[in-house]
Structures are given as C-alpha cells and as structure tokens.
Design an enzyme around this catalytic site. Structure first.
Site, mmCIF file in Angstrom:
data_model
loop_
_atom_site.group_PDB
_atom_site.id
_atom_site.type_symbol
_atom_site.label_atom_id
_atom_site.label_comp_id
_atom_site.label_asym_id
_atom_site.label_seq_id
_atom_site.Cartn_x
_atom_site.Cartn_y
_atom_site.Cartn_z
ATOM 1 N N GLU A 33 7.716 1.846 3.243
ATOM 2 C CA GLU A 33 6.552 0.680 2.930
ATOM 3 C C GLU A 33 5.000 1.365 2.964
ATOM 4 O OE1 GLU A 33 7.051 -2.951 5.158
ATOM 5 O OE2 GLU A 33 5.223 -4.048 4.200
ATOM 6 N N TYR A 82 0.517 -1.052 9.912
ATOM 7 C CA TYR A 82 0.594 -1.852 8.798
ATOM 8 C C TYR A 82 -0.805 -1.381 7.659
ATOM 9 C CZ TYR A 82 2.331 -6.161 6.426
ATOM 10 O OH TYR A 82 2.884 -7.198 5.792
ATOM 11 N N ARG A 111 3.664 -3.555 13.189
ATOM 12 C CA ARG A 111 3.331 -4.853 12.527
ATOM 13 C C ARG A 111 2.272 -5.743 13.306
ATOM 14 N NH1 ARG A 111 5.369 -6.650 7.909
ATOM 15 N NH2 ARG A 111 5.225 -8.932 8.541
ATOM 16 N N ASP A 124 -2.571 -7.440 4.709
ATOM 17 C CA ASP A 124 -2.525 -8.582 5.618
ATOM 18 C C ASP A 124 -3.207 -8.508 7.008
ATOM 19 O OD1 ASP A 124 -0.902 -9.053 3.763
ATOM 20 O OD2 ASP A 124 0.988 -8.934 4.987
HETATM 21 C C1 DGY Z 1 4.506 -10.512 5.598
HETATM 22 O O1 DGY Z 1 5.119 -11.563 5.952
HETATM 23 O O2 DGY Z 1 4.100 -9.733 6.430
HETATM 24 C C2 DGY Z 1 4.005 -10.636 3.840
HETATM 25 O O3 DGY Z 1 3.465 -9.605 3.768
HETATM 26 C C3 DGY Z 1 3.099 -11.863 3.994
HETATM 27 O O4 DGY Z 1 2.998 -11.596 2.337
#
Ligand code: DGY
Length: 434
Positions: A401, A357, A202, A170
C-alpha cells in the site's frame, strides 16, 4: 517491459475482483468498494480487460445519491474485518442516499471524470468506449454539479472537504492542528485495521476518536451539506481534492466534445475557469513556493508542503513560471538522491514519519498523478525518476500500500507497509509500464 510484474499485477487485480462487479483495495483491511481506489483500479483493468473496467465504474456510479454525491465506501457486502462499517456511517440518515446500497456519508477525491478519459485513451475500440462513456458521463457531471452547488461555500470555485478521510490522505500531519481544536470523547470501539497491519504503520486511537467524532456530527445533521459547512470542526480546501476536480472537469469537457454533446461544456468551462483562478489565488503560498491546504474554520492556510501540493501539475493549474517554482520546492525538499520520490509529507519537517501511512511514505497513486503532471509540463527527467522509483519499490518489496522513502532503510529490511497485494499499486504499475 517487466512482463513478470504485469502478470503479477493482473493476478492481484483478478483476486481482488468481487462478484458484485467491483474490486476491493485489498483483502481484510479494505473489504468493500472505495471510490478513488475504484477509479485507479479501472485504469489498470482497462489495459487487459476493458469490460471489467467498465463494470467497476458503472458499479460505483450505481451507488450515487439523488443529489449527485458519490460516497467514499460502498458496503456491497457484510464484513467484520473493517471498522467503522455501515452501521456506524448510517447513510440511511440522509433522505438523498441510495436506497440500493449502504454507504458512508462522505466522499473521496473526484477522480472519475479523468478515469473515463484514461479509459478512452487506453481503449483500442474508440467507438465502443465512447458508447459506454455516453451511458455514464452525465452521472459524473451531476457529481461535479453537486460539488459546485453544495460545497463551494465562498463561491470561489474551490470545494471543501469535511473529513480527513475525504482527502484520501487520512492521517496527514496537515490535520494535526485541527485535532488540537477538538476534544472528542474517548470512544470505546474495536479497531480492525491494526489486526491486519502493525499499529506503528496506522493512525493512533486518539486520531480515530477525532475521525469518529466528525462522523457523529455529520450524522446529527443527516449528512446535510449546508449544516455540515456550518457545524463541522473540520472544513478544509484541499489542493489534491480540488486538483482532481479540475483535472476531471477538463476530461469531461474533452469527452463531451468527442460525443458531440456540447450542451454541458459551457457550464463546465465556467466552473473550470473559476476553479483554476481560485486555486491559484487562494492555495498558492508565496513563501513556501507551493500549493497548500486552507482551513476554512480558521480562515487561514495550513502551511506545509505535501505530495498533494504537486498534484496541481496534473490538473494543468499553474502557469509555467509557477510550475518551475513548484518543482524547485519539490526537488529541494523531496528530491534528495537518498530518497525515493515522492514522500507524501515534507521529509525536512519534524512531523515527517517515513513509516506511518500518510505522514511520509511513498504512495503509488500519488506517484502516478505526479508522473503524469510532470510530463504535462515537460519535466521529463523527474517524471522518469518517479516512474523508476515506483517500479523499484514494488519490484523489491511487493505490491504494498505504501513504502518507506528512505533508500538505505531498504538495504536491510522490507520497506513495503500497510496492505499487501494492494489493488491500485498493481493497477497503476500496469499503466506506468504500458
Ligand atoms: C481507512 O479505514 O483507513 C480508510 O482509508 C478510510 O477510507
């Protein structure tokens, strides 16, 4: 054989399984069905409950659109713990969308073909699993036909992604230079991810503005691929995405032959030959000795090495000579003994961030792809290290994760980040241990 870890992994998968016949990636942070997550999850489930694995994939394919497209999130249920939800994505804007399920209008790496093949490999009752595969495989074929018909704009066997969320990686630093070409509004919205996970792990608010902006543009064109190809500010050939398609082509060919249904094999072989050639010609970087992303908007390669660069091994894409060069690059940049394999982004780059991430952390799904790819080319020692590092990270930190690749940080603090009790970390650990 680490029975305690397997037990724990199964209980995570069972907890995350939902009544609608699918498994959430993790509670709170990701409360719906995600396409590539579901695929990896089914591989884990296949080891202890094949019926559940069958249901997982059948539910995913039930949400397929009329044109063969499979969305990245299927909003089976209402939930206010996730943003952006169904009312932002508005799949109903496309005349081809599923009438049964709300979904996003973007996709994720095409893993479903090889997942069916992995289920076949794992199944004890081969006849039963082949009967099941016969009921699903044409849907996956239609999905590949969708990609080759609507997303190969240069007719070169390589399919584009139009959103960073389609890549699966992402917030990779790969996209940073694309964001510089955009100037989205400063949207007002309430993020939910940072209520579950520390914001330092994030993407930033400004990154979310870019993500939302691309969605708004795609919505303006009712998720029409031709218009998206013309107007999306983000249009990329991603080595991971295309390697997964190629691996899945190979799996479909294998499975159709087993089913004695060779009608579609000729077409699949044509796609496969063209894709492998296109991949080797367009995505290989002679100076970096690695596969890289390609920006179709700028008509130029994006010259960074990521764990996606190495996914080509799983697809059987390089010849042995090129595979050797790729491994030299991997071990030279990512292979330091002080690092867990395999960071998601070049640890020697100033864009590397070991906590954030997809900007550096180790991901178990990428390690699983790498582990299988390394074995395919006979790099067994490195494959073993990838497997052992994956097990060690989970055993010491939990089923997170993603993980910090820097070993010494783990001496003093927990280095598991993002969602906990994360389904694909559990599922793929089961597969690696078995
Ligand atoms: C998120 O919301 O971070 C998801 O990975 C999008 O697919």
């Amino acid at each position: 054989m680490k029975e305690h870890l397997i037990k724990q992994a199964i209980s995570i998968l069972e907890e995350n399984f939902q009544e609608g016949g699918f498994t959430i990636p993790c509670k709170g942070l990701y409360p719906f069905q995600w396409k590539w997550d579901s695929g990896f999850i089914a591989i884990g489930q296949a080891h202890y409950d094949m019926e559940k694995a069958k249901t997982e994939i059948a539910t995913l394919l039930d949400a397929q659109w009329q044109n063969g497209f499979i969305p990245h999130i299927i909003f089976h249920n209402e939930s206010d713990t996730y943003f952006p939800g169904a009312n932002v994505h508005r799949s109903d804007l496309s005349p081809l969308a599923s009438k049964k399920y709300k979904s996003t209008g973007m996709t994720q790496p095409p893993v479903t073909g090889f997942v069916l093949d992995e289920m076949y490999r794992i199944a004890e009752d081969k006849e039963d699993i082949l009967n099941y595969i016969a009921t699903q495989i044409d849907n996956v074929y239609d999905n590949h036909a969708y990609f080759y018909t609507h997303r190969d704009v240069n007719n070169e066997g390589l399919v584009f992604i139009y959103h960073n969320w389609e890549s699966g990686t992402d917030n990779s630093p790969i996209w940073d230079d694309i964001w510089k070409t955009m100037n989205p509004p400063d949207y007002t919205f309430e993020r939910r991810d940072t209520t579950h996970v520390d914001a330092s792990q994030r993407p930033t608010k400004r990154e979310y503005d870019h993500y939302l902006n691309i969605i708004e543009i795609a919505k303006e064109y009712h998720y029409d691929d031709a218009k998206i190809a013309e107007h999306s500010p983000f249009l990329v050939l991603d080595p991971l995405f295309n390697a997964m398609l190629i691996k899945s082509n190979e799996s479909l060919i294998h499975l159709y032959r087993l089913l004695g249904d060779t009608g579609k094999v000729v077409q699949l072989e044509k796609w496969q030959e063209k894709s492998i050639k296109g991949f080797n010609e367009k995505l290989w970087d002679d100076k970096l000795n690695a596969y890289v992303h390609y920006d179709l908007r700028k008509d130029a390669p994006i010259r960074f090495v990521t764990s996606s660069s190495f996914s080509a091994l799983y697809g059987g894409i390089p010849n042995q000579e090129r595979a050797d060069l790729l491994i030299q690059t991997m071990m030279g940049k990512f292979g330091d003994e002080e690092l867990y394999l395999c960071a998601s982004f070049d640890p020697q780059s100033d864009r590397f961030d070991p906590k954030k991430y997809w900007r550096g952390p180790v991901w178990i799904n990428m390690n699983w792809i790498l582990y299988n790819g390394l074995k395919r080319y006979g790099f067994n020692d490195i494959a073993q290290r990838v497997k052992e590092d994956s097990i060690a990270l989970i055993e010491k930190n939990g089923f997170f994760e993603y993980f910090n690749p820097i070993k010494k940080v783990g001496d003093t603090e927990k280095i598991g980040y993002g969602g906990n009790n994360f389904s694909w970390s559990a599922a793929l650990l089961i597969d690696m241990l078995k």
